[in-house]
Structures are given as C-alpha cells and as structure tokens.
Design a protein around this motif. Sequence first.
Motif, PDB file in Angstrom:
ATOM      1  N   GLY A   1      48.607  18.436 -41.256  1.00  0.00           N
ATOM      2  CA  GLY A   1      49.304  18.963 -40.168  1.00  0.00           C
ATOM      3  C   GLY A   1      49.590  20.437 -40.391  1.00  0.00           C
ATOM      4  N   TYR A   2      49.276  20.996 -41.512  1.00  0.00           N
ATOM      5  CA  TYR A   2      49.472  22.347 -41.829  1.00  0.00           C
ATOM      6  C   TYR A   2      48.333  23.260 -42.375  1.00  0.00           C
TER       7      TYR A   2
ATOM      8  N   ASN B   1      48.399  18.513 -46.828  1.00  0.00           N
ATOM      9  CA  ASN B   1      49.087  18.176 -45.408  1.00  0.00           C
ATOM     10  C   ASN B   1      47.985  18.591 -44.428  1.00  0.00           C
TER      11      ASN B   1
ATOM     12  N   PRO C   1      43.002  22.571 -41.782  1.00  0.00           N
ATOM     13  CA  PRO C   1      44.065  21.589 -42.528  1.00  0.00           C
ATOM     14  C   PRO C   1      43.858  21.891 -44.074  1.00  0.00           C
TER      15      PRO C   1
ATOM     16  N   ARG D   1      47.796  18.012 -36.020  1.00  0.00           N
ATOM     17  CA  ARG D   1      47.055  16.961 -36.688  1.00  0.00           C
ATOM     18  C   ARG D   1      48.025  16.099 -37.178  1.00  0.00           C
ATOM     19  N   ARG D   2      47.682  14.736 -37.603  1.00  0.00           N
ATOM     20  CA  ARG D   2      48.434  13.837 -37.988  1.00  0.00           C
ATOM     21  C   ARG D   2      49.030  14.496 -39.463  1.00  0.00           C
ATOM     22  N   PRO D   3      50.509  14.670 -39.656  1.00  0.00           N
ATOM     23  CA  PRO D   3      50.803  15.209 -40.792  1.00  0.00           C
ATOM     24  C   PRO D   3      50.819  14.316 -41.773  1.00  0.00           C
TER      25      PRO D   3
ATOM     26  N   TRP E   1      51.223  25.749 -38.359  1.00  0.00           N
ATOM     27  CA  TRP E   1      51.311  24.184 -38.111  1.00  0.00           C
ATOM     28  C   TRP E   1      50.100  23.808 -37.188  1.00  0.00           C
TER      29      TRP E   1
ATOM     30  N   TYR F   1      57.803  22.077 -47.460  1.00  0.00           N
ATOM     31  CA  TYR F   1      58.171  23.245 -46.598  1.00  0.00           C
ATOM     32  C   TYR F   1      59.084  24.013 -47.322  1.00  0.00           C
TER      33      TYR F   1
ATOM     34  N   TRP G   1      50.995  15.697 -32.258  1.00  0.00           N
ATOM     35  CA  TRP G   1      49.252  15.102 -32.541  1.00  0.00           C
ATOM     36  C   TRP G   1      49.103  13.738 -32.071  1.00  0.00           C
TER      37      TRP G   1
END
Length: 363
Positions: free
Chosen positions: A288-289, A286, A282, A297-299, A294, A183, A309
Amino acid sequence: MTRCAIPARLASLLLFLTAAMPAAAQPLAVPARIPATAPVSALPAADAFFTDPRLGETRALIVMQGGQRIYERYGTGIGPGTRLISWSMAKSITATLIGELVGDGKLQLDVPAPVPEWRADARGKITLRQLLHMASGVKHIEAGPQPEIADTNRALFADTSADIYKAAVTEPAEVPPGTRFQYNTLTSHILARIVADSIAPGADPATRRAKTRQFINDRLAGPAGMPSLLCEFDPAGTLYGGSLCHATARDWAAFGQLYLDGGVVAGVQVVRPDWVQFVRTPSPANPGYGGQFWLNRRPADGKDRALFWRVGPADAFAAIGHLGQYVIVVPSKRLVIVRLGKTQDDVLQPVRDGLARLVASVP
C-alpha cells in the motif's frame, strides 16, 4: 523544557499551523495549462464535502479530468490564491526532488544512503530505496497517545527541533533494513537533507536553504506550474521535507496532474517517466506504499489508513497529509482530486469513504 510544558506548546503550534496560510499580497500567478476559470460540474459527491458534517472542515476541493477542472469549491475565507499546508504531502515533494537527483546521476537507489552518521554501524547498510519505502528499520515513534514523546513531534516542535536532521539520524537500528514498513516522518527529513547535501555539499545553513529553494523552483515549482509552492526550513537550514510545504489548491492540483501525465508538462519532461513509475510501484514491505506516495492497494496490515483499497480503483495513488490533505491521481479515469482541510485523523474514515464515492461518481 519540562514534559508537562510540551503538550501546551504542541497544541498552540498545531493550531497555528493548521490554519490556512495566507497568500502573498500580490495575486499569485495561475499556471497557464490550468484555465483561470472553468465550468463547475454538478457533482453531488463533491458538494458533500461542504455539506456533510461527518467530513470535517473542507477548505478546498478541486476535481480535474483530462487536464481540465470540472469542479472547484472553497470554504469560507479561502480562495484560489490561498496557500494551504501540505503536512505529509511534503513527502511526495521531497521524493520528486530525490528523483531529479537520481536522474542526474548524483544519487543511486540501491547503494547505502549518503548519511555519514550511519557509516560506522548497522544503519550504514540502509539504502536510498529503503528510505523512500519507509523501510529503514530504525526505531521510531511517529505518534500516539502521548504526543510529547513522539519523535516526529519533538523534532518539529519541541526539544530536538533546532536540527531536525540530527534528531532523525540519531534514531538507532531496531530491525534489519527492508524487513519492516514503519511510517517515519523523520525519514523524509533525512531525504531532504540528502537533497541539500547533493546540490550544496558542505554548505552553511543559509547557503543550504538558498540552494535548496532554488533547486525546488528550478526543477519542480517553475516547470510544473506551481508558483505558489513555499516550503519551510529548520534553523540548521534543512528543508522540512516531511511536513511543511504550502501551496494553493490549484498548484496542488498541478502537482497531481504532473504525475498523471507521466511527468510531462506542456510537452516538457519535468519528472522522468521511470521515476513516476517508481513512486507508484508497491514496495516490498508494504504493497500500500510506494516511493513516498500512498497506493490504493491492500496495505501490509490490512487496515484502512490511507485511501480506499477495498473499493478501488487499484491504480490510484496519492500524496496524503495529516488532517485530511489529499492529492489523488487516478490514471484509469484521467482524474486528479485535491481535498484540503482539517479533519482529525481518528475520524478520517468518512473522508476516505467520501473520496471513494467521488472517484466512483466521475465517469
């Protein structure tokens, strides 16, 4: 500036910027597609944001379903005409502007990003898609226990703030692009400068600022029904594309509704449907991003940093900002939730849990 002086300046600036931004003296127009008044449903999970001290300070909460407001409430001294800060929700605004230029054929996702300062080294291979996915591979300090040395804070508030784009493109390559999610708020400021350079190439700061503001109004704020949207610029005329936009809660809700409705507002395609799909898909580094949004989802790191998530729904996606700013879109429930307020990031889990309960409570 000495090292010991920076934290004090940061503290004062953060205190100022986290206060509610007042609206203009004249009442702000309310988008026609969102009624000026709407019934407030009994939603105990929504009321909790104003009664449960664990959730910090909630300044505004709006719940919309099927394009209608079913809940709306504000904190003391704040109302429908109060502009509230985006923090990193601005990244999703910037992504929307990039999407417009991709649709216009002025930008391409899978060619090297148009960053002249990177052409002579390994960073010259970084694509626009990788920037949008926060996978550039450049070295960066986003935050941490020493805020005065964080690259993002320095560029926003301290010694590198005169030209935020210059600060961003100075970051060196660290790993191959596309191999790591990290990030990086400065990435979004680069994206904002790419927007400006695409619509006003070679312009001076004043022209760059004016042209970018006009582009925001013409391509997003106007057609999406967000008349209060006000974004800030650095001294070099570059949009603070990762941090500093302000709008009323209703206009943030209009932004969520725009994405819920596949980019369509009042029968007009404002954002291309393929771009809506792109930002909520997705990313490789990642899950989750997505594209400056965002995803629920599972990051990649398996931690709880954004949404919820572990309890679903999996199709939810959101613009999220520092101190608990959220515009959450849940297509499976035709739902948009806006929560704006001030909760310290290290105690945000109760807010995330509260948002999960709120989503679950709406049929």
